[in-house]
Write a protein that holds these residues in place. Structure first.
Motif, mmCIF file in Angstrom:
data_model
loop_
_atom_site.group_PDB
_atom_site.id
_atom_site.type_symbol
_atom_site.label_atom_id
_atom_site.label_comp_id
_atom_site.label_asym_id
_atom_site.label_seq_id
_atom_site.Cartn_x
_atom_site.Cartn_y
_atom_site.Cartn_z
ATOM 1 N N ARG A 1 0.549 -1.221 -0.067
ATOM 2 C CA ARG A 1 -0.109 -0.003 0.025
ATOM 3 C C ARG A 1 0.821 1.165 0.096
ATOM 4 O O ARG A 1 1.861 1.116 0.739
ATOM 5 C CB ARG A 1 -0.938 0.147 1.358
ATOM 6 C CG ARG A 1 -1.680 1.276 1.140
ATOM 7 C CD ARG A 1 -2.817 1.357 2.355
ATOM 8 N NE ARG A 1 -3.947 -0.015 2.330
ATOM 9 C CZ ARG A 1 -4.280 -0.508 3.072
ATOM 10 N NH1 ARG A 1 -4.017 -0.446 4.460
ATOM 11 N NH2 ARG A 1 -5.281 -1.416 2.979
ATOM 12 N N SER A 2 0.758 2.046 -0.905
ATOM 13 C CA SER A 2 1.323 3.384 -0.925
ATOM 14 C C SER A 2 0.403 4.543 -0.785
ATOM 15 O O SER A 2 -0.710 4.748 -1.311
ATOM 16 C CB SER A 2 2.075 3.485 -2.411
ATOM 17 O OG SER A 2 2.520 4.666 -2.774
ATOM 18 N N ALA A 3 1.097 5.624 0.045
ATOM 19 C CA ALA A 3 0.421 6.836 0.430
ATOM 20 C C ALA A 3 1.049 7.969 -0.467
ATOM 21 O O ALA A 3 0.530 9.106 -0.424
ATOM 22 C CB ALA A 3 0.671 7.345 1.733
ATOM 23 N N ASP A 4 2.004 7.549 -1.357
ATOM 24 C CA ASP A 4 2.407 8.627 -2.235
ATOM 25 C C ASP A 4 1.540 9.524 -2.922
ATOM 26 O O ASP A 4 0.499 8.554 -3.595
ATOM 27 C CB ASP A 4 3.773 8.105 -3.085
ATOM 28 C CG ASP A 4 4.824 7.784 -2.363
ATOM 29 O OD1 ASP A 4 5.138 8.137 -1.352
ATOM 30 O OD2 ASP A 4 5.635 6.575 -2.809
ATOM 31 N N ALA A 5 1.795 10.676 -3.255
ATOM 32 C CA ALA A 5 0.930 11.648 -4.064
ATOM 33 C C ALA A 5 0.707 11.029 -5.457
ATOM 34 O O ALA A 5 -0.074 10.980 -6.129
ATOM 35 C CB ALA A 5 1.167 12.831 -3.873
ATOM 36 N N VAL A 6 2.086 10.715 -5.962
ATOM 37 C CA VAL A 6 2.244 9.886 -7.555
ATOM 38 C C VAL A 6 2.714 8.565 -7.158
ATOM 39 O O VAL A 6 3.946 8.546 -6.501
ATOM 40 C CB VAL A 6 2.920 11.065 -8.224
ATOM 41 C CG1 VAL A 6 3.062 10.311 -9.700
ATOM 42 C CG2 VAL A 6 2.614 12.159 -8.524
ATOM 43 N N LYS A 7 2.238 7.591 -7.523
ATOM 44 C CA LYS A 7 2.388 6.281 -7.566
ATOM 45 C C LYS A 7 3.121 5.820 -8.805
ATOM 46 O O LYS A 7 2.728 5.812 -9.865
ATOM 47 C CB LYS A 7 1.428 5.376 -7.165
ATOM 48 C CG LYS A 7 0.748 5.802 -5.764
ATOM 49 C CD LYS A 7 -0.549 5.051 -5.616
ATOM 50 C CE LYS A 7 -1.180 5.872 -4.379
ATOM 51 N NZ LYS A 7 -1.452 6.856 -4.193
ATOM 52 N N VAL A 8 4.614 5.682 -8.712
ATOM 53 C CA VAL A 8 5.531 5.075 -9.950
ATOM 54 C C VAL A 8 5.239 3.643 -9.854
ATOM 55 O O VAL A 8 5.919 3.003 -9.031
ATOM 56 C CB VAL A 8 6.902 5.646 -9.814
ATOM 57 C CG1 VAL A 8 7.377 5.244 -11.212
ATOM 58 C CG2 VAL A 8 6.586 7.348 -9.848
ATOM 59 N N ILE A 9 4.811 3.063 -10.983
ATOM 60 C CA ILE A 9 4.614 1.609 -11.117
ATOM 61 C C ILE A 9 5.188 0.783 -12.113
ATOM 62 O O ILE A 9 4.902 1.476 -13.405
ATOM 63 C CB ILE A 9 3.195 1.337 -10.784
ATOM 64 C CG1 ILE A 9 2.636 1.882 -9.709
ATOM 65 C CG2 ILE A 9 2.935 -0.021 -10.855
ATOM 66 C CD1 ILE A 9 1.091 1.731 -9.688
ATOM 67 N N THR A 10 5.942 -0.374 -11.885
ATOM 68 C CA THR A 10 6.101 -1.021 -13.028
ATOM 69 C C THR A 10 5.280 -2.268 -13.022
ATOM 70 O O THR A 10 4.817 -2.736 -12.233
ATOM 71 C CB THR A 10 7.656 -1.557 -13.209
ATOM 72 O OG1 THR A 10 7.866 -2.528 -12.147
ATOM 73 C CG2 THR A 10 8.415 -0.290 -13.316
ATOM 74 N N VAL A 11 4.744 -2.797 -14.463
ATOM 75 C CA VAL A 11 3.708 -3.554 -14.307
ATOM 76 C C VAL A 11 4.299 -4.894 -15.098
ATOM 77 O O VAL A 11 4.991 -4.845 -16.236
ATOM 78 C CB VAL A 11 2.741 -3.238 -15.315
ATOM 79 C CG1 VAL A 11 1.583 -4.414 -15.701
ATOM 80 C CG2 VAL A 11 1.906 -1.942 -14.811
#
Length: 312
Positions: A137-147
């Protein structure tokens, strides 16, 4: 806020990984945008606009983006990233190269290789070579994700009517420059996009035997060739054929593993294949634990017999 997908492309067309990443993005937010950053990449931007579920395409076109240098791509992504709640990259060589830079510049934690979107702030990702699944779970304003694209169905490539908006590319990063590339050329399907893969392991014994035994089978099946890390380390196959935790993650319709014992690192890269066929003379080989069909036999006998049967 909308969600941004960073397109994988060759400037003229989109790579299949983009379609899987769009599906993951759609689960993260109501509106999906796609950024096509390249040079003379208008055709790729037009293709992105046709993807079902894409609301808008951002097209950044500049000579500095011609070779996909991670520094230049990351700078362009960063110039628009704060307008989005999520920024998603495919977990490919290019995505893994640029995504950490974007996350660092935004001062957020990267969420790597997700396999499921539980909620807009919660994701599943494999750890311990796929033996456990972590819920993050992330609370970051912008979530940087690799899929991990093999975990998501591909979005429809047609049916969309997104508008294409031109955005400026960020200034080129002077700390890196394109020098040259040495690319392996093959008429076979790209390994990560192939529907059928024939892979070999250390039991092949040499590069000559690897090619002599497996190439006829791959030719007959229209398959890509893959290899275990042991085979690559021994010089039997090139690095870009490596399947596994430290290689490429694949999920073809059919995966044939010949002479591969099934070390956990290899299984992490192919166990999501739809049908797995294992050929190994060791009845205790771990590969049989994930195989749908297992043949305990000498591969030097069984594979040629299989090729002959297919010809019939």
């Amino acid at each position: 806020m909308p969600v941004l997908v960073i397109a994988e492309h060759d400037h003229a067309s989109l790579k299949p990984a983009t379609l899987n990443t769009v599906t993951a993005a759609a689960a993260c937010g109501a509106e999906v945008h796609v950024l096509v950053a390249g040079s003379n990449a208008g055709a790729a931007a037009a293709a992105a606009a046709q993807i079902a579920g894409v609301a808008r395409v951002l097209h950044a076109d500049d000579a500095s983006l011609a070779h996909g240098l991670a520094e230049s791509v990351a700078a362009t992504v960063l110039s628009v990233a704060r307008d989005y709640s999520h920024v998603l990259f495919a977990a490919t060589a290019g995505g893994k190269n640029a995504a950490p830079r974007v996350a660092a510049l935004l001062d957020v934690a990267q969420i790597s290789e997700i396999t499921k979107v539980v909620a807009t702030d919660t994701f599943e990702r494999p750890i311990y070579a796929g033996n456990a699944i972590a819920t993050v779970r992330s609370a970051d304003a912008v979530k940087v994700i690799t899929v991990r694209t093999t975990a998501f169905d591909a979005a429809a490539a047609t049916g969309g009517t997104a508008a294409v908006t031109t955005v400026p590319a960020a200034a080129a990063d002077a700390r890196s420059a394109w020098v040259s590339a040495e690319l392996a050329k093959s008429d076979r399907p790209e390994l990560t996009a192939a529907k059928v893969i024939v892979s070999g392991g250390r039991a092949l014994g040499s590069s000559e035997q690897f090619n002599a035994v497996l190439t006829p089978l791959a030719d007959k099946l229209g398959a890509a060739l893959g290899a275990s890390r042991a085979a690559v380390d021994a010089g039997y196959a090139p690095n870009d054929w490596q399947v596994g935790q430290t290689g490429k993650v694949v999920a073809p319709q059919l995966y044939v593993a010949a002479g591969i014992s099934g070390a956990i690192q290899h299984l992490a890269g192919m166990k999501d294949s739809k049908v797995i066929v294992a050929i190994n003379k060791d009845p205790e080989a771990p590969i049989f634990s994930v195989a749908d069909y297992g043949l305990q036999a000498d591969l030097f006998v069984a594979v040629p017999e299989l090729v002959a049967a297919l010809r019939g």
